[in-house]
Motif scaffolding. Structure first.
Motif, short mmCIF file in Angstrom:
data_model
loop_
_atom_site.label_atom_id
_atom_site.label_comp_id
_atom_site.label_asym_id
_atom_site.label_seq_id
_atom_site.Cartn_x
_atom_site.Cartn_y
_atom_site.Cartn_z
N THR A 121 0.86 -1.21 0.00
CA THR A 121 0.00 0.00 0.00
C THR A 121 0.87 1.22 0.00
OG1 THR A 121 -1.71 -1.21 1.26
CG2 THR A 121 -1.81 1.20 1.28
N ASP A 122 1.95 1.24 0.75
CA ASP A 122 2.86 2.40 0.71
C ASP A 122 3.44 2.61 -0.70
OD1 ASP A 122 2.39 2.84 3.39
OD2 ASP A 122 4.16 1.68 4.04
N VAL A 123 3.74 1.50 -1.32
CA VAL A 123 4.27 1.60 -2.70
C VAL A 123 3.24 2.23 -3.63
CG1 VAL A 123 5.08 0.31 -4.70
CG2 VAL A 123 5.88 -0.30 -2.42
N VAL A 124 1.97 1.80 -3.43
CA VAL A 124 0.88 2.38 -4.28
C VAL A 124 0.79 3.88 -4.04
CG1 VAL A 124 -1.60 2.39 -4.62
CG2 VAL A 124 -0.39 0.22 -4.40
N PHE A 125 0.81 4.27 -2.79
CA PHE A 125 0.73 5.72 -2.49
C PHE A 125 1.95 6.47 -3.04
CE2 PHE A 125 -2.26 4.40 1.05
CZ PHE A 125 -3.39 4.96 0.45
N LEU A 175 1.47 6.95 -6.70
CA LEU A 175 0.45 7.98 -6.95
C LEU A 175 1.03 9.38 -6.71
CD1 LEU A 175 -2.72 6.31 -5.32
CD2 LEU A 175 -2.27 6.71 -7.74
N ARG A 176 1.76 9.52 -5.64
CA ARG A 176 2.34 10.84 -5.37
C ARG A 176 3.33 11.25 -6.48
NH1 ARG A 176 2.17 9.09 0.11
NH2 ARG A 176 4.29 8.26 -0.11
N ASN A 177 4.19 10.28 -6.89
CA ASN A 177 5.16 10.58 -7.96
C ASN A 177 4.45 10.96 -9.29
OD1 ASN A 177 7.32 10.09 -6.21
ND2 ASN A 177 7.50 7.94 -6.80
N LEU A 178 3.40 10.22 -9.57
CA LEU A 178 2.66 10.51 -10.81
C LEU A 178 2.03 11.88 -10.76
CD1 LEU A 178 1.52 9.58 -13.53
CD2 LEU A 178 -0.39 8.51 -12.29
N LEU A 179 1.42 12.20 -9.67
CA LEU A 179 0.80 13.52 -9.55
C LEU A 179 1.86 14.62 -9.57
CD1 LEU A 179 -1.94 12.74 -6.84
CD2 LEU A 179 -2.26 13.09 -9.29
N GLU A 180 2.98 14.36 -8.94
CA GLU A 180 4.05 15.36 -8.94
C GLU A 180 4.60 15.58 -10.35
OE1 GLU A 180 6.24 18.22 -7.06
OE2 GLU A 180 4.71 16.90 -6.17
N GLU A 181 4.74 14.48 -11.06
CA GLU A 181 5.24 14.59 -12.45
C GLU A 181 4.25 15.34 -13.32
OE1 GLU A 181 6.75 11.61 -16.06
OE2 GLU A 181 6.19 10.81 -14.09
#
Length: 611
Positions: free
Chosen positions: A42-46, A49-55
């Motif tokens: 779950t941490d990996v999923v988050f 998601l954070r990296n994708l949104l940041e990108e």
């Protein structure tokens, strides 16, 4: 973005994230992953998601940065192009987004780039045309600063400049072609080849190779004028030589066939033609020296004609004493040539004025002719086609024009005398005196005719007094119709002639004798009273004789010079000479109106006389 849309996006993302996590939980349950591993996953999923949104945020920020940079670049380009194209820079509306601003600026810059490209392309083309025309005309091209974009006004000015140059080129080219043809024709007429390099360029080079500069066109004009003057000089020389040659031919009586052959063989103004004419003149001059007498006599005849044209007086003509010299030498011939040239020059210098005097002289002669016609009793019998009416119209026309012509001559003479500071003489006197002389000559001619008429009538009267009157001859028609009667003898005719007026006078040999006293003859008491005297036909001659008998003593008695004692030019009872007529006032002479009235009176008198 509005708050509602933002909340809807969050709900959608939460829903999407919840669904994804539920699916992951189910998968993990099925697989049997432990809780610790599930937390890690779950941490990996988050983290993803954070990296994708940041990108994604970084990409959008990069897009924004690019848009702002483009806006700045396009804005700078637009300002530069606006200055180069001399147009107002674009002002974006307020409240526009970065994306829309970038699009508007990009579009405007593209349009201005194309406009700049088109102007530069047009400028290049126009400059090439301008340079070509300027090279032909040798003029300076139209100036536009290099490295700049021309404005529409500059391009239009350049187009107008090129159009004017093209028009000037066509005009100069047409002038060049016409002048070239004329120069070639003149050179051919003069039998001359092009000498200078400029003449060769004109005649031999191609038409398009000739530079139509102002200097070349001026030189072309000067060359044409020089050649035209040479041609005119040659024509004048040929004309002068031909005039001299024709004059020699006329004096030498050269046959027409020989003249025609020479003219046919020597046409034009070429040097060989001029030389041929000079050779012919030299030959004729030699023949002239061999025929001096014929030449002098011919010149004298021509000189008399020129004297008449110039209205030379008798004294003026007698000044040329060589005219009556019979010693025919070369010196005499030369003197006549000099005098002839002198008179010709005088006529040419005063031709306009002399022509006016000749016009007056011709009209004056016509007026005298009309007077003589009016005195002709037979003119009424020859009135075919209204000849008398036409004659009357012509006479009135001359009577009206003659005073005007006389005044024009006087005005022209006054102007001539003012310019030359000397008198203009006609027949050795001033023109006013010359007119009075003509009136005096005309009056003397009329007096002479009247005297001759009176003398004829007196002679007829004398013959009738001695031999008796001669009966009128009947016409041919009456001669055949009537029975001829016996003519009484001269004695009976004298006795029966009781129509004589007592104390009538008779002119015999220029002396007036009174007739016998008014007594009847001795035989009157026997037979004369019972017989009716034979009445003669009242012919015009008898009517004139009757008038003559009544006025003989007044017109004939005494010296014949007294006939002129009652004229308008009387001075002490005598007639002055023609050369003294200059002292007569104009008011004492007859006028044109009196002249016309006299003609009308003569017409009426003749028309009323018995036919």
């Amino acid at each position: 973005m509005s708050a509602r849309s933002h909340e809807e996006m969050q709900q959608e993302l939460g829903k999407c994230l919840g669904t994804t996590l539920n699916r992951l939980q189910n998968i993990w349950d099925e697989i049997g992953i432990l809780d610790e591993q599930r937390r890690e996953r779950t941490d990996v999923v988050f983290l993803h998601l954070r990296n994708l949104l940041e990108e994604m945020v970084k990409e959008e920020e990069s897009l924004k940065t690019n848009l702002l940079r483009n806006v700045e670049t396009y804005g700078a380009d637009m300002l530069k192009l606006s200055k180069e194209l001399a147009v107002q820079p674009y002002e974006p509306p307020d409240g526009i987004s970065i994306l829309q601003l970038e699009k508007e600026l990009r579009t405007k810059v593209d349009i201005m780039q194309k406009e700049k490209h088109n102007r530069l392309k047009t400028l290049k083309k126009l400059r090439e045309q301008d340079q070509h025309v300027c090279d032909i005309l040798c003029t300076t091209p139209y100036y536009i600063p290099s490295g700049t974009v021309p404005s529409e006004e500059e391009l239009n000015s350049l187009r107008e400049h090129i159009a004017s140059l093209e028009e000037e080129r066509e005009k100069r080219h047409t002038v060049f072609l016409n002048t070239k043809k004329e120069i070639a024709a003149i050179l051919e007429a003069l039998d001359q080849c092009p000498n200078t390099s400029f003449e060769k360029d004109i005649i031999n080079e191609e038409e398009e190779a000739f530079l139509l500069s102002k200097e070349n066109m001026a030189a072309l004009k000067d060359l044409h004028q020089d050649l035209s003057q040479k041609k005119q000089d040659a024509q004048d020389l040929v004309e002068k030589l031909n005039e001299q040659l024709f004059w020699l031919w006329d004096r030498l009586v050269i046959p027409q066939e020989e003249r025609s052959a020479f003219k046919e063989a020597n046409k034009g103004i070429k040097p060989k033609v001029i030389q041929a004419i000079r050779d012919e003149i030299a030959r004729c001059e030699q023949l002239k020296l061999q025929n001096i007498q014929r030449f002098v006599e011919g010149i004298r005849t021509e000189l008399s004609n020129w004297w008449d044209k110039c209205f030379y007086s008798k004294e003026k003509r007698e000044e040329f004493t060589a005219f009556n010299d019979d010693n025919f030498t070369e010196e005499l011939l030369e003197q006549h040539d000099v005098e002839l040239s002198k008179v010709r020059n005088y006529y040419e210098e005063n031709k306009a004025l002399l022509d006016r005097v000749h016009k007056w002289q011709e009209m004056w002669c016509e007026l005298k002719v009309f007077e003589k016609k009016a005195a002709d009793p037979n003119r009424f019998h020859n009135n075919r086609g209204g000849a008398l009416l036409q004659e009357e119209k012509q006479r009135k026309k001359i009577e009206k024009q003659l005073p005007k012509v006389e005044q024009e001559v006087k005005t022209a003479i006054q102007q001539w005398e003012t310019e030359h500071s000397k008198q203009f003489l006609v027949g050795g006197v001033e023109f006013v005196d010359y007119i009075e002389q003509q009136w005096e000559i005309h009056r003397l001619e009329k007096e002479r005719e009247k005297l001759e008429r009176h003398q004829r009538n007196a002679k007829v009267t004398e013959e009738e007094m001695i031999f008796g009157s001669k009966p009128a001859t009947p016409s041919a028609k009456r001669r055949f119709l009537l029975t001829p009667s016996k003519t009484p003898n001269s004695k009976m005719r004298k006795l029966n002639d009781t129509t004589k007026t007592p104390r009538s006078t008779t002119l015999i040999g220029g002396t007036v004798f009174p007739s016998p006293a008014g007594l009847p003859p001795k035989s009157a008491g026997k037979t004369m009273s019972s017989k009716t005297p034979r009445r003669l036909r009242p012919t015009q001659q008898r009517m004139q004789r009757k008038v003559l008998g009544e006025n003989t003593q007044q017109n004939v008695v005494g010296d014949q010079s007294n006939i002129f004692s009652h004229t308008t030019l009387s001075a002490g009872g005598g007639v002055r000479g023609i050369h003294n007529a200059s002292t007569v006032s104009i008011g004492s002479t007859i006028t044109y109106q009196d002249f016309a009235n006299e003609v009308l009176y003569t017409d009426e008198k003749i028309s009323s006389s018995p036919k």
